[in-house]
Design an enzyme around this catalytic site. Sequence first.
Site, PDB file in Angstrom:
ATOM      1  NE  ARG A 113      -6.277  -8.099   0.411  1.00  0.00           N
ATOM      2  CZ  ARG A 113      -7.248  -7.428   0.999  1.00  0.00           C
ATOM      3  NH1 ARG A 113      -7.903  -8.129   1.475  1.00  0.00           N
ATOM      4  NH2 ARG A 113      -7.199  -6.229   0.953  1.00  0.00           N
ATOM      5  N   GLY A 133       0.766  -1.064  -0.042  1.00  0.00           N
ATOM      6  CA  GLY A 133      -0.065  -0.105  -0.014  1.00  0.00           C
ATOM      7  C   GLY A 133       0.709   1.313   0.199  1.00  0.00           C
ATOM      8  NE  ARG A 134      -2.810   5.068   1.872  1.00  0.00           N
ATOM      9  CZ  ARG A 134      -3.897   5.086   2.131  1.00  0.00           C
ATOM     10  NH1 ARG A 134      -4.854   6.144   1.260  1.00  0.00           N
ATOM     11  NH2 ARG A 134      -4.575   4.419   2.993  1.00  0.00           N
ATOM     12  CB  ILE A 135       3.444   2.656   4.565  1.00  0.00           C
ATOM     13  CG1 ILE A 135       2.127   3.510   5.203  1.00  0.00           C
ATOM     14  CG2 ILE A 135       4.592   2.258   5.517  1.00  0.00           C
ATOM     15  CD1 ILE A 135       1.956   3.083   6.686  1.00  0.00           C
ATOM     16  CD  GLU A 177       0.946  -2.802  19.857  1.00  0.00           C
ATOM     17  OE1 GLU A 177       1.796  -3.508  19.192  1.00  0.00           O
ATOM     18  OE2 GLU A 177       0.800  -1.559  19.570  1.00  0.00           O
ATOM     19  CB  ILE A 232       6.604  -0.801  10.758  1.00  0.00           C
ATOM     20  CG1 ILE A 232       6.355  -0.852   9.251  1.00  0.00           C
ATOM     21  CG2 ILE A 232       7.862  -0.666  11.074  1.00  0.00           C
ATOM     22  CD1 ILE A 232       6.641   0.509   8.585  1.00  0.00           C
ATOM     23  CB  ALA A 233       1.877  -4.108   9.574  1.00  0.00           C
ATOM     24  NE  ARG A 234      -3.224  -1.806  14.007  1.00  0.00           N
ATOM     25  CZ  ARG A 234      -2.659  -0.626  13.844  1.00  0.00           C
ATOM     26  NH1 ARG A 234      -1.336  -0.461  13.655  1.00  0.00           N
ATOM     27  NH2 ARG A 234      -3.321   0.487  13.611  1.00  0.00           N
ATOM     28  CG  HIS A 293       2.378   0.853  17.862  1.00  0.00           C
ATOM     29  ND1 HIS A 293       1.378  -0.025  17.945  1.00  0.00           N
ATOM     30  CD2 HIS A 293       2.190   1.727  16.669  1.00  0.00           C
ATOM     31  CE1 HIS A 293       0.553   0.144  16.577  1.00  0.00           C
ATOM     32  NE2 HIS A 293       1.079   1.267  15.789  1.00  0.00           N
ATOM     33  CB  ILE A 294       7.450   5.322  18.129  1.00  0.00           C
ATOM     34  CG1 ILE A 294       8.683   4.297  17.952  1.00  0.00           C
ATOM     35  CG2 ILE A 294       6.985   4.990  19.607  1.00  0.00           C
ATOM     36  CD1 ILE A 294       9.967   4.851  18.716  1.00  0.00           C
TER      37      ILE A 294
HETATM   38  C1  8YV Z   1      -0.738   5.282  15.641  1.00  0.00           C
HETATM   39  C2  8YV Z   1      -1.097   3.302  13.690  1.00  0.00           C
HETATM   40  O1  8YV Z   1       0.214   5.749  16.396  1.00  0.00           O
HETATM   41  O2  8YV Z   1      -1.956   4.745  12.399  1.00  0.00           O
HETATM   42  C3  8YV Z   1      -1.881   3.583  12.638  1.00  0.00           C
HETATM   43  O3  8YV Z   1      -2.455   2.687  12.062  1.00  0.00           O
HETATM   44  O4  8YV Z   1      -0.448   2.114  14.141  1.00  0.00           O
HETATM   45  C4  8YV Z   1      -0.193   4.085  14.350  1.00  0.00           C
HETATM   46  O5  8YV Z   1       0.468   5.206  13.479  1.00  0.00           O
HETATM   47  C5  8YV Z   1      -1.489   4.479  16.492  1.00  0.00           C
HETATM   48  O6  8YV Z   1      -2.421   3.490  15.946  1.00  0.00           O
HETATM   49  C6  8YV Z   1      -2.240   5.302  17.011  1.00  0.00           C
HETATM   50  O7  8YV Z   1      -3.353   4.658  17.869  1.00  0.00           O
END
Ligand code: 8YV
Length: 331
Positions: A178, A155-157, A268, A237-239, A286-287
């Site tokens: 996908r 995607g974008r990122i 987390e 860096i996703a979830r 998560h930064i």
């Molecule tokens: C956020 C993120 O800091 O935008 C998202 O989906 O995971 C992070 O940028 C976080 O979710 C804020 O709650």
Amino acid sequence: MKKSVLVCRAVFPDIVDRLREHFKVETNEADVVWSRDELIAHLQGKAGMFMTGTQPIDGALLDACPELRAACSMAVGYNNVDLPACTARGVLVSNAPDVLTETTADFGFALMMATARRIAESEHYLRRGEWTKWSVDAFAGSDVHGATLGILGMGRIGQAIARRGAKGFGMKVIYHNRSRLAAAVEAELGARYAGKDELLRESDHLVIVVPYSAESHHLVGAAELALMKPSATLTNIARGGIVDDAALAQALRDRRIAAAGLDVFEGEPSVHPGLLQVPNVVLTPHIASASIPTRRAMANLAVDNLIAALGQGPNAGKPPTALNPQVLARS
Ligand code: 8YV
């Protein structure tokens, strides 16, 4: 009479001031992480909520908060929200895409580099006072420039990371998604589509940027890690939940892969104890989107959405990044 809105977590004061121009605002200055019942209690009488990516919103919660009309998040990911349940109840939901793309890609790249070049591990060694002499192979990692960058989720990122890799570091970029990108976009990015197994086998540095869903739960587990090169790194860096953290901790302990960089974790802010025990992992809380200008832009976008969704301001009725705009068209 002004409508009431809830700001679920502490945010920059001027963001709250923008809301106060239009609404009666309840804030959470102490930045308490409310339980579900506390959140429901605070939402009573509120027409809107300013939220982050961490408040779970589902049908039962909405049924307990019948006056709620808009839930506007400063996160791009919205796996915490049951979107069909919101749509069915006429609750407008918005997220915050685009404004965090470049900052998050910067961080993904930084985490991948820190992982490949063993920056955190060597810093811990230095702080422990163990650095007494230079050695030829001390903290020798793998190269980033010229290596194969594998991107899972384009995607974008993912695309912003591909640009950094291909254009800045001369990397060979492969990706799995996908849906395949248009040939012109692939050419502009310098990225080649690969099957998932091929991506896992060929990547020197795998970066995960897919959204979380039932489909992507444990997309990378023991079987996938077993396909990777022993010299490879994995960056997420996703979830949390996309990677099976227990399987990853085992793979890192066994040196099945060389190292990992993780900004997100299953469950987390708890972190799997196995990940805390191995040296070859860089762990951050998560930064990825956390630069001051970007966090401000994310919060301002959520406010733009909330003001418009509740029929205020110049874009009344047209929240810029609504996920279910059909809800407003119906009302
Ligand atoms: C956020 C993120 O800091 O935008 C998202 O989906 O995971 C992070 O940028 C976080 O979710 C804020 O709650």
